[in-house]
Design an enzyme around this catalytic site. Sequence first.
Site, PDB file in Angstrom:
ATOM      1  CB  CYS A   2      -0.859   0.003   1.245  1.00 32.58           C
ATOM      2  SG  CYS A   2      -1.667  -1.570   1.552  1.00 32.58           S
ATOM      3  NE  ARG A  27       4.518   0.993  -2.585  1.00 34.35           N
ATOM      4  CZ  ARG A  27       5.626   0.780  -1.904  1.00 34.35           C
ATOM      5  NH1 ARG A  27       6.718   1.334  -2.282  1.00 34.35           N
ATOM      6  NH2 ARG A  27       5.623   0.001  -0.849  1.00 34.35           N
ATOM      7  CD1 TRP A  82      -2.780  -4.786  -4.400  1.00 33.76           C
ATOM      8  CD2 TRP A  82      -2.186  -6.008  -2.623  1.00 33.76           C
ATOM      9  NE1 TRP A  82      -2.619  -6.087  -4.814  1.00 33.76           N
ATOM     10  CE2 TRP A  82      -2.265  -6.858  -3.750  1.00 33.76           C
ATOM     11  CE3 TRP A  82      -1.841  -6.562  -1.389  1.00 33.76           C
ATOM     12  CZ2 TRP A  82      -1.999  -8.224  -3.685  1.00 33.76           C
ATOM     13  CZ3 TRP A  82      -1.580  -7.917  -1.322  1.00 33.76           C
ATOM     14  CH2 TRP A  82      -1.659  -8.738  -2.462  1.00 33.76           C
ATOM     15  CG  ASN A 108       2.068   0.644   3.606  1.00 34.18           C
ATOM     16  OD1 ASN A 108       0.879   0.921   3.526  1.00 34.18           O
ATOM     17  ND2 ASN A 108       2.995   1.205   2.845  1.00 34.18           N
ATOM     18  N   GLY A 109       1.726  -3.335   5.563  1.00 40.92           N
ATOM     19  CA  GLY A 109       2.286  -4.565   6.133  1.00 40.92           C
ATOM     20  C   GLY A 109       1.200  -5.406   6.757  1.00 40.92           C
ATOM     21  CD  GLU A 492       9.857 -10.618 -17.152  1.00 40.15           C
ATOM     22  OE1 GLU A 492       9.630 -11.419 -16.237  1.00 40.15           O
ATOM     23  OE2 GLU A 492       9.535  -9.411 -17.099  1.00 40.15           O
ATOM     24  CE  LYS A 496       6.250  -7.804 -17.137  1.00 40.78           C
ATOM     25  NZ  LYS A 496       7.353  -8.232 -16.343  1.00 40.78           N
ATOM     26  CD  GLU A 499       3.235  -8.535 -14.290  1.00 39.52           C
ATOM     27  OE1 GLU A 499       3.089  -8.430 -13.079  1.00 39.52           O
ATOM     28  OE2 GLU A 499       4.333  -8.403 -14.839  1.00 39.52           O
ATOM     29  CG  HIS A 515       9.116 -34.885 -22.133  1.00 40.48           C
ATOM     30  ND1 HIS A 515       9.462 -36.192 -22.354  1.00 40.48           N
ATOM     31  CD2 HIS A 515      10.163 -34.153 -22.595  1.00 40.48           C
ATOM     32  CE1 HIS A 515      10.678 -36.258 -22.887  1.00 40.48           C
ATOM     33  NE2 HIS A 515      11.122 -35.015 -23.055  1.00 40.48           N
ATOM     34  CE  LYS A 614       7.223  -1.391 -10.152  1.00 40.27           C
ATOM     35  NZ  LYS A 614       7.395  -2.245 -11.334  1.00 40.27           N
TER      36      LYS A 614
HETATM   37  O1  M6R Z   1      10.679  -5.270  -6.505  1.00 41.03           O
HETATM   38  P1  M6R Z   1      11.055  -6.648  -6.895  1.00 41.03           P
HETATM   39  O2  M6R Z   1      11.899  -6.707  -8.110  1.00 41.03           O
HETATM   40  O3  M6R Z   1      11.652  -7.429  -5.755  1.00 41.03           O
HETATM   41  O4  M6R Z   1       9.683  -7.359  -7.239  1.00 41.03           O
HETATM   42  C1  M6R Z   1       9.610  -8.723  -7.526  1.00 41.03           C
HETATM   43  C2  M6R Z   1       8.293  -9.076  -8.155  1.00 41.03           C
HETATM   44  O5  M6R Z   1       7.244  -8.820  -7.278  1.00 41.03           O
HETATM   45  C3  M6R Z   1       8.051  -8.298  -9.469  1.00 41.03           C
HETATM   46  O6  M6R Z   1       9.076  -8.497 -10.370  1.00 41.03           O
HETATM   47  C4  M6R Z   1       6.722  -8.749 -10.104  1.00 41.03           C
HETATM   48  O7  M6R Z   1       6.825 -10.057 -10.548  1.00 41.03           O
HETATM   49  C5  M6R Z   1       6.356  -7.784 -11.252  1.00 41.03           C
HETATM   50  N1  M6R Z   1       4.966  -7.437 -11.171  1.00 41.03           N
HETATM   51  C6  M6R Z   1       6.567  -8.360 -12.588  1.00 41.03           C
HETATM   52  O8  M6R Z   1       6.203  -7.523 -13.619  1.00 41.03           O
END
Ligand code: M6R
Length: 619
Positions: A2, A27, A82, A108-109, A492, A496, A499, A515, A614
């Site tokens: 958050c 965030r 969040w 936060n947390g 990766e 992308k 998400e 397989h 984020k």
């Molecule tokens: O801030 P970080 O690089 O540690 O974050 C790790 C993941 O949470 C982050 O890469 C996440 O997978 C992204 N949303 C990918 O686009």
Amino acid sequence: MCGIVGYIGKGCAKDVVLDGLGKLEYRGYDSAGIALLDKGRLAVEKIAEIQDESNKSKISKLQDLLKEKYSDANVAIGHTRWATHGTPSVLNAHPHVSNDGMIAVVHNGIVENYSELKEMLLKKHNIRCKSETDSEVIAQLLSVFCADGLDLVDAMLKATGMMKGAYAIGAIYKNDENKIVGYRKDAPLIACHTDEGTFIASDMTALLKHSKDVYFLDDDELVVCKADSMQILNRNKEVVEKEIFHIDWNIETAEKGGYDHFMLKEIHDQPDVLEDTLSRRLDSNGRINLDGISLTLDDLNKIKKIYIVACGTAYHAGLVGKTLIEKWAKIPVEVDVASEFRYRDPLVDENTLFIAVTQSGETLDTLMALREAKKKGARVLSIVNVVGSSIARESDDVFYTWAGPEIAVASTKGYTTQLMCLYLIALYMGRLKETISAETEKKVLEELKSVPSKVSGLLKNEGKIEELAKKIYEKRSIFYIGRGLDANVALEGSLKLKEISYINSFAIAAGELKHGTIALMDEDTIVFALATQDELAEKMLSNIVEVSARDAYVVSITKEKNDFFKDASEMVLFIPECIDEVTPLLSIVLLQLIAYFVAKERGENIDMPRNLAKSVTVE
Ligand code: M6R
């Protein structure tokens, strides 16, 4: 996950806090709220309704709601949420206010023992929490202790002494209009003081407008914010003298700069930031200079094993790093997902180098894995974007990625700059250990230097990719296949897409298809086939033929010279000629654009995808 902003000073607190929340909306964006101290009154406003036709963000709606109000208030705390505990609703949105209306809190947390604390509040003080959140207990505890005669600082120390978990907190007290009290444990909290007043925030981007010189609180530190002063205290109430961090980011780098979305802007930032990441590490003779990182040959010879530990996109960068380090430095590397590493009693000792990769530097899983590795004696090198973040501060050495602020939830320039750092680290280790020749080092560096302009060239494919997106955006399943480094990039690319477009997407090493997974191929399947590795090109061609024979629609990604892929694929996207090792820096750019345009075609909220945040500061 958050965002927190707090301000006390000469200015209009409402404006400062809402502006800061606007910068932090990425965030967490399911609800937002603000609490203000206004002429002896504690006022709270929140917003949490589902997205409506106006498509306005929660923060703009909050701004509308507050338009004519509270302009004289000089103290405020705000939050963008969040959801972890409880649905996104006004009741669960922060700030939380104690039942006696005296205390407001943003958090936060996670308060892990909140059920226990709720029960205690009810039994002992007859206080029933109203919301489903863990956070509300903080406000209730503070109010109990303030009612007992403690001031907000002592109440905060007492409350946090009873809490378990991770938290950054901002709190205000109706009977004390002269203060905001902040507290940090395992969740980021930053503070700064200027002539205008004192600010706290969970993230640098909220403060950039006011100051670039900030203090990062450490665990179990408390900040007392007043209009004309700021003090950071430890749990014994001793003043802590802290280092100022100067953050070299411009406000403009945290703006969209004319692009429709932050994600597209950040994809376009890549040529510049890659250039920056590389040039900051090259000395005047064009050789790699790790600048402050004291990794000597003696140190390297002691290292028997490297663990690269990270989450999500950063983990995918780590997978590429493994190949590079093993190839050039001949040190065995294991790559682990941080949330798994910590709980599997990994074989780590003083001969282990632990490399944490993280854009935010605040991902709790990675931070906890780092602490575990340190406990076992490992030396920690981290690859981090956010200067002064928790992981950066807890590492023995930090290799900053210099990507600038990354706002879109889907990481793009974060990933490619992490890769660039891993190339430099692997090459440097190889040079020191003499496991690569000077010519190889020179050749790879030349290739890396040409990457920024090659990425610029790849961005010219936007029109073609937009057309492709129009054809495939309604598909329900999309596969990414590749061999060697391409298999890592496939992961990766697939992340992308899923998400931000919510299409069920899957990445697999092409050799594994037969397989089991090939059973899923039919005329409804799209396959992105990465075939950039010279030695593996023929093998990939066979895999492409196999999936085409099952009627899949294949888009191949290969080097310009591999024209023959055209016959086996519906479409081919080319990357410029380069050595095999650096192809991940190029092919991923095409996959980022594919994910972006598919999500755009589907009308999704690209920068703030559902259910995601984020920076993931909960386990
Ligand atoms: O801030 P970080 O690089 O540690 O974050 C790790 C993941 O949470 C982050 O890469 C996440 O997978 C992204 N949303 C990918 O686009």
